[in-house]
Scaffold this active site. Structure first.
Site, PDB file in Angstrom:
ATOM      1  N   GLU A  80      -6.609   4.514  -5.822  1.00 50.37           N
ATOM      2  CA  GLU A  80      -7.893   4.830  -5.191  1.00 50.37           C
ATOM      3  C   GLU A  80      -8.383   6.179  -5.738  1.00 50.37           C
ATOM      4  O   GLU A  80      -7.709   7.196  -5.586  1.00 50.37           O
ATOM      5  CB  GLU A  80      -7.618   4.933  -3.695  1.00 50.37           C
ATOM      6  CG  GLU A  80      -8.796   4.712  -2.838  1.00 50.37           C
ATOM      7  CD  GLU A  80      -8.504   5.185  -1.424  1.00 50.37           C
ATOM      8  OE1 GLU A  80      -9.252   4.797  -0.538  1.00 50.37           O
ATOM      9  OE2 GLU A  80      -7.555   5.960  -1.208  1.00 50.37           O
ATOM     10  N   HIS A 138     -11.099  -1.938   3.922  1.00 50.45           N
ATOM     11  CA  HIS A 138     -10.912  -1.580   5.331  1.00 50.45           C
ATOM     12  C   HIS A 138     -11.565  -0.253   5.705  1.00 50.45           C
ATOM     13  O   HIS A 138     -11.455   0.180   6.848  1.00 50.45           O
ATOM     14  CB  HIS A 138      -9.411  -1.506   5.617  1.00 50.45           C
ATOM     15  CG  HIS A 138      -8.760  -0.394   4.847  1.00 50.45           C
ATOM     16  ND1 HIS A 138      -8.681  -0.394   3.470  1.00 50.45           N
ATOM     17  CD2 HIS A 138      -8.211   0.773   5.246  1.00 50.45           C
ATOM     18  CE1 HIS A 138      -8.100   0.717   3.061  1.00 50.45           C
ATOM     19  NE2 HIS A 138      -7.804   1.437   4.128  1.00 50.45           N
ATOM     20  N   ASP A 139     -12.211   0.405   4.749  1.00 46.29           N
ATOM     21  CA  ASP A 139     -12.826   1.710   5.010  1.00 46.29           C
ATOM     22  C   ASP A 139     -14.343   1.655   5.061  1.00 46.29           C
ATOM     23  O   ASP A 139     -14.996   2.709   5.050  1.00 46.29           O
ATOM     24  CB  ASP A 139     -12.431   2.711   3.904  1.00 46.29           C
ATOM     25  CG  ASP A 139     -10.966   3.130   3.982  1.00 46.29           C
ATOM     26  OD1 ASP A 139     -10.390   3.094   5.083  1.00 46.29           O
ATOM     27  OD2 ASP A 139     -10.407   3.505   2.937  1.00 46.29           O
ATOM     28  N   ASP A 171       0.858  -1.182   0.000  1.00 46.83           N
ATOM     29  CA  ASP A 171       0.000   0.000   0.000  1.00 46.83           C
ATOM     30  C   ASP A 171       0.896   1.233   0.000  1.00 46.83           C
ATOM     31  O   ASP A 171       1.718   1.410   0.901  1.00 46.83           O
ATOM     32  CB  ASP A 171      -0.862  -0.033   1.273  1.00 46.83           C
ATOM     33  CG  ASP A 171      -2.249   0.510   1.050  1.00 46.83           C
ATOM     34  OD1 ASP A 171      -2.353   1.603   0.484  1.00 46.83           O
ATOM     35  OD2 ASP A 171      -3.211  -0.149   1.478  1.00 46.83           O
ATOM     36  N   ASP A 221      -2.819   4.802  -2.538  1.00 51.58           N
ATOM     37  CA  ASP A 221      -3.778   5.539  -1.722  1.00 51.58           C
ATOM     38  C   ASP A 221      -4.083   6.902  -2.359  1.00 51.58           C
ATOM     39  O   ASP A 221      -3.173   7.587  -2.842  1.00 51.58           O
ATOM     40  CB  ASP A 221      -3.129   5.745  -0.340  1.00 51.58           C
ATOM     41  CG  ASP A 221      -4.116   6.096   0.739  1.00 51.58           C
ATOM     42  OD1 ASP A 221      -5.037   5.301   0.972  1.00 51.58           O
ATOM     43  OD2 ASP A 221      -3.949   7.169   1.363  1.00 51.58           O
TER      44      ASP A 221
END
Ligand code: TEU
Length: 623
Positions: free
Chosen positions: A294, A371-372, A129, A236
């Site tokens: 993202e 995970h969000d 990540d 990200d």
């Protein structure tokens, strides 16, 4: 084992560079010429909660290594590891203080090297990540930058002087509101200026306008890890590197707040495509690294395409968020004031991002958890009874496994892990975002707002997906850790929902996922690469679509082109639904149509005309 991907795809690895833009011959897709990552199954590991090997209550890299065979067995081709870099953990590692060191509870750099090797030995790949829109305030670059106005790294972050109102009151440089219920500027006493942060004040934004800063990012983060053999990155917040440089106020759209939503000021900015293209050219493409970025706050598919068009040489893939944001009250103000929505809206978002790549050289992704967000089975399925929990989790699996694009699974999704129980209090929510939104609601003194926020958090909160992974219903802490103090509370339902209980049970969610992934790979032409055709867009209970692709047909010594079709029929409701006209839709006779897979119990396979039971899903094919 490396043959698993090669069964369906024999392309070499790499970014869009080097791949032919057209991989069709006589209208038939040449799957062997496609890059590996298109038909790969990616699996996101949230390291703090996956598996703890040393009993300190935190998951770690050796713990992940010990479960790699589980992932191989599931059908995973590439592991995406959420941030493990050194960090004060103000935002669970999305606040990096050292890109080249590992947060000690996770392990060491050598552990990542071992993990890479161990993945490769099993025919899997590994992506890390990459969080390079911002660093932690604890990063050496920021410490230097904030130390004085003439420090050589001053311009590596975004510093601006204060404004003053007519009373001489100090004001931030703009009225922008960021994520996590805070303004985007924090005053720094040392040099008497504000710095910009789109997320928490502990996460200052890097200044991508600065050439040296960009080069340092490429060198210290991307090349450093690619040199160690990792296969690429999940990137990200990738569309926030270029901000609009006039730093003007956003229009006041929400007068109740001092700061205003302003994504148009810092998302998809004027130099964004230049920056991403450069990042790819200088740091990713030379290594053949795969990238998935993202992408939030997008107006529509035509804005997404430039990021993923192969010819543009920017990103291989992106996560577009319109579907996953359903139910939220927007990103910036009332995010956690839950907004019910109709199934037809979900369908239309999905269809939009299924079809936008048709006839282009772009690519899409398929995901409904990360995970969000809250767990998919709570948000999109039905957890009101154990039966509906299982069958709706399987139907969601069927949905994901039959959609076009690269599939991303999130840890625990494959066993139908659920949100934390509603009677858990706010103390069990550890996430900075949950805490900030809840704290704001408390401070408002508005009881209704507080109750609504808690309700929203119970469905949508980022914490749900971060609960410890449920390995074993008979072990302490679900087999996640031997510690008496797991960093997050283990779900009360772990004896009912866990890997051990589901392994080998043909009716389980886990075994269904394995089967669905096998079929997806076996028929990658129609499931991974096929064209998506929406049927019954307005139906609020049934969810029906067709996947199809061209296939060569040999007839009387000549080859022509035929249609391979898969009809996906799902009941997204608790009530029995009438069956669709399968033969008519597949455009074939009874002898040609067959049920490929159903979520129903093995002894009751859905016949062609049989009604759909609550939350039942089936796929019929003409091949
Ligand atoms: O998230 C980026 C982001 O803007 C949102 O999609 C995110 O869901 C968040 O809830 C905003 O309200 C990424 C990470 O995935 C997230 O975990 C980090 O907190 C964030 O970046 C900052 O690095």
């Amino acid at each position: 084992m490396s043959q698993r991907i090669a069964d369906t795809v024999t392309g070499s690895s790499g970014t869009c560079n080097g791949y032919p833009h057209t991989t069709q011959q006589n209208g038939v897709r040449l799957i062997g010429k496609e890059p590996w990552w298109k038909s790969a199954v990616f699996y996101q590991v949230y390291p703090a909660s996956f598996k703890d090997s040393n009993g300190d209550g935190w998951g770690d890299i050796p713990g992940l290594i010990s479960e790699l065979d589980y992932l191989v067995n599931l059908g995973v081709d590439c592991v995406w590891l959420s941030p493990v870099f050194d960090s004060p953990q103000k935002d669970m590692g999305y606040d990096v203080s050292d890109y080249q060191a590992i947060y000690p509870p996770y392990g060491t750099v050598e552990d990542v090297e071992t993990l890479t090797r161990q993945c490769h030995e099993r025919g899997m790949k590994l992506i890390l990540d990459l969080v390079v829109n911002h660093t932690s305030v604890e990063h050496a670059w920021f410490k230097e930058s904030r130390s004085s106005k003439d420090n050589p790294k001053r311009d590596w972050y975004i510093w601006k002087p204060a404004r003053y109102d007519s009373q001489g009151q100090r004001l931030a440089p703009t009225n922008w509101r960021g994520y996590f219920a805070c303004p985007t500027w924090t005053w720094d006493e040392t040099t008497q200026e504000y710095y910009l942060h789109l997320y928490a004040s502990d996460q200052p934004d890097l200044n991508w306008e600065n050439d040296e800063c960009r080069e340092a990012i490429y060198q210290d983060t991307m090349r450093f890890w690619l040199d160690k053999g990792v296969d690429g990155f999940r990137i990200d917040t990738v569309n926030k590197y270029s901000k609009r440089t006039e730093y003007a106020d956003a229009p006041v759209t929400d007068p109740r707040w001092e700061s205003q939503p302003a994504p148009e000021m810092w998302c998809n900015g004027p130099r964004i495509h230049e920056f991403i293209h450069e990042m790819n050219r200088k740091a990713l493409a030379p290594y053949g690294a795969v990238s998935v970025g993202e992408l939030s706050n997008m107006a529509g598919p035509s804005d997404v395409l430039p990021y993923v068009s192969a010819a543009a040489q920017e990103l291989d893939m992106v996560f577009e968020f319109s579907m996953i944001r359903l139910g939220t009250g927007g990103g910036f103000g009332p995010k956690y004031i839950y907004q019910p929505y109709a199934l037809s809206r979900l369908k239309s978002h999905v269809a939009q991002f299924q079809t936008f790549i048709e006839g282009t050289d772009g690519w899409t992704t398929v995901f409904c958890e990360n995970h969000d967000n809250g767990r998919a089975v709570n948000r999109f399925g039905n957890v009101s009874t154990p039966e509906l929990w299982a069958t709706s989790a399987k139907t969601l699996a069927l949905w994901q496994a039959t959609l076009t694009g690269t599939l991303f699974l999130y840890q625990g999704q494959e066993i139908g892990m659920v949100n934390m129980p509603r009677d858990w209090g706010i103390d069990e929510y550890k996430d900075v975002e949950s805490q900030n939104f809840h704290g704001d609601a408390v401070r408002s003194g508005d009881k209704q707002r507080l109750a609504d926020t808690m309700h929203g958090l119970q469905i949508l909160g980022r914490d749900h997906a971060r609960l410890p992974f449920q390995w074993d219903g008979q072990a302490k802490n679900a087999g996640f850790t031997t510690s008496d103090h797991p960093w997050m509370r283990v779900h009360d339902e772990f004896p009912k929902i866990n890997v051990r209980k589901q392994s080998g049970d043909p009716e389980s969610v886990l075994e269904f996922w394995k089967k669905a992934l096998r079929l997806r790979k076996q028929h990658a032409d129609v499931f991974v690469f096929g064209a998506f055709r929406h049927l019954e867009e307005q139906d609020e209970k049934r969810y029906v679509y067709m996947k199809e692709c061209n296939v060569p047909v040999a007839e009387h010594g000549a080859t022509s082109t035929g249609k391979k079709r898969a009809l996906v029929v799902m009941n997204w409701s608790e009530q029995v639904q009438k069956q669709v006209d399968v033969l008519h839709l597949l455009d074939c006779g009874e002898e040609q149509a067959r049920l490929l897979v159903t979520t129903a119990a093995a002894e009751r396979p859905g016949r062609l005309g049989e009604d759909l039971q609550a939350w039942e899903g089936r796929v019929y094919v003409n091949f």
